[in-house]
Each structure stands twice: as C-alpha cells, then as structure tokens.
Write an enzyme that holds these catalytic residues in place. Structure first.
Site, PDB file in Angstrom:
ATOM      1  N   ASP A 228       0.803  -1.220   0.000  1.00  0.00           N
ATOM      2  CA  ASP A 228       0.000   0.000   0.000  1.00  0.00           C
ATOM      3  C   ASP A 228       0.838   1.274   0.000  1.00  0.00           C
ATOM      4  O   ASP A 228       0.396   2.326   0.473  1.00  0.00           O
ATOM      5  CB  ASP A 228      -0.959   0.017   1.203  1.00  0.00           C
ATOM      6  N   GLU A 229       2.064   1.195  -0.545  1.00  0.00           N
ATOM      7  CA  GLU A 229       2.925   2.375  -0.582  1.00  0.00           C
ATOM      8  C   GLU A 229       3.423   2.663  -1.997  1.00  0.00           C
ATOM      9  O   GLU A 229       4.396   3.391  -2.179  1.00  0.00           O
ATOM     10  CB  GLU A 229       4.101   2.201   0.380  1.00  0.00           C
TER      11      GLU A 229
END
Length: 285
Positions: A228-229
C-alpha cells in the site's frame, strides 16, 4: 481524408528542444495535434510529455515509432505510441467486497471506461454471479500459504494468455508477493482506504469512527513490494461527522473507493499516468 487518433507518451532528461523535435516529426507524418500536456520535474530533471494527435488513415503506432526513432535515441527517451481504437484488456481481482468491481463493470457497460474485462479472479466464490451476469470468465482460486505460489503463477499465465495489459485489485484482500509485484510493475493498480497506516487490520472504518475522524477517503496506486505504498494515481476524501455511525462511514467509504479506483483505471488506460520514480505524473482528463 479519414483520420484517427494516436497517443504518444514519453519521458527523458529535461533538455531544450524536445517538444520541437517531437512535434516536427508528427507534422512531417501528416499528424495534427489535438491535445498536449507536459511537465518538467526540475528536482529530478525529468521531462514528461503526452501528445494526442490526429493521424492520416493507415498511419499506425509502429510507423510513428520508426519515424521517431532518431529523436528517441538523441534524447534518450522512454517512449510509446498507442492506438486508442484498440480496446485494452484488463483482469480484475476481488475478494468478498464487490462494490469496486461492480462499479468498474457498470462504467465499462455505459462506455465511460473503454476496456474489456478478460477475466475476474477471486479467492472467494462470491463474485461468480456478477461475472456470469456480465459474461466474463470467472476464476475461483482460494489462497493459502500452500497455494499462494501456484495461484500467482496461474495469474501471470492468465495475463499473458489473455493479452491483458492491466491487473486491477478491486478490494482483493491478499498481499501479492514481492516477485509478482515486480513482474506487474506499472501494470497493477490497487485501491485502499486512506486511513493507512493509521488504521490497519480489520474494520478500519469502525476504528476511524471510534477515534472521531472527520475525513475519510481512498487512494488508488500502483502495486509495489511495499504494501500500500506504491506510486499514487488518484485520491479523494469526504467529510464525516460525529452524528454518523460506523455503517455510515463504511457506506461512504465504499462509494469513494469505487469512484477513485474507476478514475485511476481510466487515467491509466488513456495513457495519462507516467511514473516518476516513487511518484506519478498525472495529466488530468
């Protein structure tokens, strides 16, 4: 004379003469520029350009790339030309929550998203009826530690065999391995709520409600090995209040996630997103 649109995207070091060189070759081919957008990232000295132009009938992307080859070599460009008349194919992955999937299917059906869904893949059987209703092949591949590697190998084979150019994680609640994320670099988009990393784990909207959050939102990004980055494509927030309950937060969150993912997919498919290291350059619609 009949015409059609071609789209050129490129990135290279920022030096004088790029636009003049590119547009000169397009003009020499008989192209007429309809839309252009550019950005110079001075910090990285990286230049980005997207040009949509009307081309004479019979002029295809390969011919344009051949004509541009000396310019591409001269400036050290990463460049690509596509014909948007060729509908892109995508693979959509989903788990139990199907709101983002259904939104994508609706936007394709009404023509706002110009794409064909080659397959729907899930680690749960819940989305089978939605796939069958839309006439899309459905693959139910349960994921366990013992089956994870096999499922990812089958996914890569499906992408290759179907000619899909994008994998969309529409609330697919499984973490992709670092190897798979690398193989799909720049070709896989995920959606998550924007509370991360504040509210990880189960029921993030309930956690946010318990903490009195005033803004909730969602982020669509490219998948990388860092969970999620990845480089962010699109985001949206909406104000909430103390008068709302946890289920109100969930309902608002579902709507935002669906919209943000749909816009991110559209931006990608229209070649409006260019990677700039850990960031993106997004030429708005």
């Amino acid at each position: 004379m009949p015409e059609h649109t071609l789209i050129l995207t490129l990135s290279c070091d920022g030096v004088p003469g790029i636009i003049a060189a590119v547009t000169g070759e397009i003009a020499a081919l008989g192209g007429n520029i309809a839309e252009t957008a550019q950005f110079w990232d001075r910090g990285n000295n990286r230049f980005f350009l997207r040009v949509a132009f009307l081309a004479p009938e019979g002029l295809d992307p390969a011919a344009v790339e051949r004509r541009l080859a000396p310019v591409v070599e001269r400036f050290g460009m990463d460049a690509a030309v596509v014909d948007p008349r060729r509908r892109p194919r995508i693979v959509v992955m989903v788990s139990r929550f199907d709101h983002a999937l259904l939104h994508l299917l609706y936007q394709i059906r009404v023509g706002w998203l110009d794409a064909d869904v080659a397959a729907i893949v899930s680690n749960h059987p819940d989305a089978r009826s939605a796939a069958e209703h839309a006439g899309i092949p459905f693959h139910y591949w349960p994921v366990t530690p013992a089956t994870k590697a096999d499922v990812e190998a089958r996914l890569l084979a499906l992408v290759a065999d179907s000619g899909a150019e994008l994998v969309v994680l529409a609330r697919y609640m499984q973490v992709l391995s670092a190897d798979l994320a690398a193989r799909l670099a720049g070709r896989a988009i995920n959606i998550h709520h924007s509370f991360l990393p504040s509210f990880k784990g189960a029921k993030p909207y309930h956690q946010a409600h318990a903490r009195g959050v005033k803004l909730i939102g969602a982020t669509a990004h490219y998948v990388t090995s860092d969970l999620d980055e990845g480089p962010i494509i699109e985001q949206e927030t909406e104000r909430v209040s103390h008068a709302m309950g946890p289920e109100d937060f969930v309902a608002i969150g579902r709507d935002i996630e669906s919209r943000v993912l749909g816009r991110a997919v559209k931006l990608h498919l229209e070649r409006r997103v260019l990677l700039d290291g850990n960031k993106t350059v997004v030429f708005a619609m």
